[in-house]
Design an enzyme around this catalytic site. Structure first.
Site, PDB file in Angstrom:
ATOM      1  N   CYS A 159     -26.389-106.079-110.657  1.00  0.00           N
ATOM      2  CA  CYS A 159     -25.798-106.379-111.936  1.00  0.00           C
ATOM      3  C   CYS A 159     -25.940-108.081-112.122  1.00  0.00           C
ATOM      4  O   CYS A 159     -26.588-108.580-111.418  1.00  0.00           O
ATOM      5  CB  CYS A 159     -24.015-106.373-111.510  1.00  0.00           C
ATOM      6  SG  CYS A 159     -23.376-107.424-110.377  1.00  0.00           S
ATOM      7  N   ARG A 176     -10.798-108.601-116.960  1.00  0.00           N
ATOM      8  CA  ARG A 176     -11.056-107.917-115.789  1.00  0.00           C
ATOM      9  C   ARG A 176     -10.217-108.290-114.506  1.00  0.00           C
ATOM     10  O   ARG A 176      -9.794-107.644-113.838  1.00  0.00           O
ATOM     11  CB  ARG A 176     -12.647-107.816-115.307  1.00  0.00           C
ATOM     12  CG  ARG A 176     -13.430-107.042-116.086  1.00  0.00           C
ATOM     13  CD  ARG A 176     -14.837-106.996-115.465  1.00  0.00           C
ATOM     14  NE  ARG A 176     -14.655-106.992-114.050  1.00  0.00           N
ATOM     15  CZ  ARG A 176     -15.818-107.441-113.204  1.00  0.00           C
ATOM     16  NH1 ARG A 176     -16.561-108.049-113.489  1.00  0.00           N
ATOM     17  NH2 ARG A 176     -15.643-107.267-111.827  1.00  0.00           N
ATOM     18  N   ASP A 208     -16.211-116.699-105.407  1.00  0.00           N
ATOM     19  CA  ASP A 208     -15.626-116.646-106.575  1.00  0.00           C
ATOM     20  C   ASP A 208     -14.988-117.735-107.001  1.00  0.00           C
ATOM     21  O   ASP A 208     -14.589-117.702-108.163  1.00  0.00           O
ATOM     22  CB  ASP A 208     -14.447-115.498-106.266  1.00  0.00           C
ATOM     23  CG  ASP A 208     -15.091-114.205-105.877  1.00  0.00           C
ATOM     24  OD1 ASP A 208     -16.165-113.948-106.139  1.00  0.00           O
ATOM     25  OD2 ASP A 208     -14.461-113.137-105.443  1.00  0.00           O
ATOM     26  N   LYS A 213      -6.485-109.064-107.423  1.00  0.00           N
ATOM     27  CA  LYS A 213      -7.166-108.016-108.087  1.00  0.00           C
ATOM     28  C   LYS A 213      -7.829-107.344-106.787  1.00  0.00           C
ATOM     29  O   LYS A 213      -7.933-105.983-106.783  1.00  0.00           O
ATOM     30  CB  LYS A 213      -7.997-108.566-109.147  1.00  0.00           C
ATOM     31  CG  LYS A 213      -9.349-107.621-109.396  1.00  0.00           C
ATOM     32  CD  LYS A 213     -10.276-108.227-110.281  1.00  0.00           C
ATOM     33  CE  LYS A 213     -11.497-108.980-109.697  1.00  0.00           C
ATOM     34  NZ  LYS A 213     -12.638-108.013-109.144  1.00  0.00           N
ATOM     35  N   ASN A 214      -8.563-108.082-106.096  1.00  0.00           N
ATOM     36  CA  ASN A 214      -9.449-107.436-104.896  1.00  0.00           C
ATOM     37  C   ASN A 214      -8.660-107.026-103.755  1.00  0.00           C
ATOM     38  O   ASN A 214      -9.326-106.447-102.853  1.00  0.00           O
ATOM     39  CB  ASN A 214     -10.561-108.646-104.532  1.00  0.00           C
ATOM     40  CG  ASN A 214     -11.571-108.605-105.553  1.00  0.00           C
ATOM     41  OD1 ASN A 214     -11.741-107.949-106.286  1.00  0.00           O
ATOM     42  ND2 ASN A 214     -12.511-109.860-105.431  1.00  0.00           N
ATOM     43  N   ARG A 238     -26.769-106.587-105.045  1.00  0.00           N
ATOM     44  CA  ARG A 238     -25.630-105.992-104.622  1.00  0.00           C
ATOM     45  C   ARG A 238     -26.043-104.570-103.963  1.00  0.00           C
ATOM     46  O   ARG A 238     -25.573-103.484-104.540  1.00  0.00           O
ATOM     47  CB  ARG A 238     -24.509-105.937-105.657  1.00  0.00           C
ATOM     48  CG  ARG A 238     -24.591-107.278-106.584  1.00  0.00           C
ATOM     49  CD  ARG A 238     -23.096-107.351-107.228  1.00  0.00           C
ATOM     50  NE  ARG A 238     -21.868-107.234-106.521  1.00  0.00           N
ATOM     51  CZ  ARG A 238     -20.752-107.245-106.772  1.00  0.00           C
ATOM     52  NH1 ARG A 238     -20.502-107.539-108.193  1.00  0.00           N
ATOM     53  NH2 ARG A 238     -19.699-107.208-105.906  1.00  0.00           N
TER      54      ARG A 238
END
Ligand code: EPU
Length: 417
Positions: free
Chosen positions: A117, A398, A305, A23-24, A122
């Site tokens: 968030c 997501r 992560d 994804k990233n 962030r």
């Protein structure tokens, strides 16, 4: 009504599972489309919600995203609107990466401050300072940034904080800038190297990606090519941890084991059997699980992560483990949910927890606060006795493509309701 997962724990996993594209990495390739006159093709894209969100923003700016087939997209990045939609941007923080290419192509970009968030504050100071170093003017008004520069000029820029998306954004901005840019204290994640390799294939002149010092000689134009998304190291690592946590033997295919060296070392220290091959890894249980001290760190350190799934795994180790989350100040609070399932975790401060194991986990109704914590809780549900209901699975969707179907195939009792 929003969907949720029901998971019956205690089953061993078995067989083989394939890793999807990262994804990233794919998100940044989507953003790079804005630098091109012609459409680019992106393959091995995970079919996840974040990809839909970035597509919506590109289209709202006047670009076009065509879904060719499963995992393949064609993107016309010739956007005309320099304003990143303030309604859409907060839905995906990675939208900040679009600012670099929009600024490079349109000479200006306006975007809302992304704000904090659930995982932390962030900030975006390194993006703003980076644009300024390349000669842009910055205006802030209420919650918006207006960044403008008729033509960006290459310069030396030192990141005060190592930032993955910061490095990617400034790199994307510098590719078409006039002259040479030198980025110091850059992030070294494989997604950055992959993006640079793609841009170089298209005619860019980037050296040193994957090291802290990146040199970019600006070019006039890029030639549209195809980007093939690298395997998702976080998904691969999560599967390995799921296997270790459930005492299972599985084979993880279509991945790059080199991107997870630190995880393999840690799993072996815990007593898990790890067999590395060229593009796959086999995980098998050892005799008993030993505790571990984990400190999250920029690549090639232990990825933040994977902090959530490894925390769950450590609830099953015999003894005390410490997790030190150095990247985000809000990324350990989810472990309160693990305690409600029967874990013994003490929070020393927002950055550190002590896990005392082994604990018998019990299924219950839980909610996923963010994408990675969602997988930590899913891991807990697979270990737990009884049934777990996992809510807010938009967070899991997501970043993990149809995870329940793929886990069912290796023996998990998980259903989407
Ligand atoms: N930071 C600053 N100033 C900035 C930017 C970052 O102080 O201007 C700080 C952050 O507060 C944080 C640290 O630097 O403490 C690292 O943040 P970074 O900017 O590297 O994170 P990111 O680029 O926003 C990417 C991934 C994250 C992943 C981190 C760390 C994407 C889209 N996101 O975020 O992935 O956790 O790098 O590896 O690539 C996820 O996929 O779940 C996710 C959050």
């Amino acid at each position: 009504m929003a969907s949720f997962f029901t998971i019956k724990g205690g089953k061993k996993l078995k067989g083989e599972i394939e890793v999807r594209g990262a994804k990233n990495a794919a998100l940044k390739a989507f953003a790079s489309a804005i630098l091109f006159d012609k459409p680019i093709t992106i393959k091995n894209v995970p079919e996840v919600e974040d990809i839909k969100r970035i597509s919506e923003i590109i289209e709202s700016g006047g670009g076009k995203v065509e879904h060719i087939r499963h995992g393949e997209y064609k993107i016309w990045g010739s956007i005309t609107n320099h304003i990143i939609d303030p309604e859409l941007a907060p839905r995906i923080r990675a939208s900040i990466v679009l600012t670099g290419p929009i600024l490079a192509r349109l000479g200006k970009v306006r975007f809302p401050h992304p704000g904090g968030c659930v995982i932390g504050k962030r900030p975006i100071d390194v993006f703003i300072d980076g644009f300024r170093a390349l000669g842009a003017k910055i205006k802030t008004e209420k919650n918006f940034y207006d960044v403008s520069a008729r033509k960006l000029k290459g310069a030396k820029y030192v990141f005060k904080n190592v930032s993955v998306t910061g490095t990617e954004t400034i790199m994307l901005a510098a590719v078409l800038a006039q002259g040479k840019t030198v980025l110091k204290n850059s992030a070294c994640e494989p997604e950055i190297t992959s993006l640079a390799n793609f841009l170089n294939k298209c005619g860019a002149n980037i050296k040193g990606a994957g090291t802290p010092e990146i040199e970019i000689e600006g070019v006039e134009k890029l030639k549209a090519e195809t980007y093939v998304t690298i395997p998702d190291r976080i998904e691969a690592g999560t599967f390995a941890i799921l296997a270790a946590a459930t005492g299972s033997k599985i084979k993880i295919n279509k991945m790059n084991p080199d991107h997870l060296d630190i995880l393999w070392t840690m799993l072996e220290d815990m007593g898990v059997k790890v067999k590395l091959n060229k593009e796959c890894v086999e995980i098998a249980p050892g005799k008993k699980l030993k505790p571990l001290d984990v400190k999250t760190h920029e690549y090639p350190g232990f990825p933040t992560d994977l902090q959530a799934p490894i925390s769950t795994l450590l609830t099953q180790a015999e003894g005390q483990s410490i997790i030190h989350e150095t990247i985000y100040e809000g990324r350990l609070f989810w472990t309160e949910e693990l305690n409600r399932m029967g874990a013994h975790i003490a929070m020393c401060d927002p950055h550190r927890i002590v896990i005392s194991g082994p604990s018998k986990l019990r299924g219950r109704e839980i909610e996923s606060p963010d994408i990675r914590a969602g997988m930590g809780l899913l891991a807990a549900a697979l270990i737990a006795k009884g049934k777990t209901v996992l809510r807010n699975i938009y967070q899991v969707d997501r970043g993990y493509e149809r995870i329940e179907e793929r886990l069912q195939k290796i023996g998990a009792d998980i259903k989407r309701k």
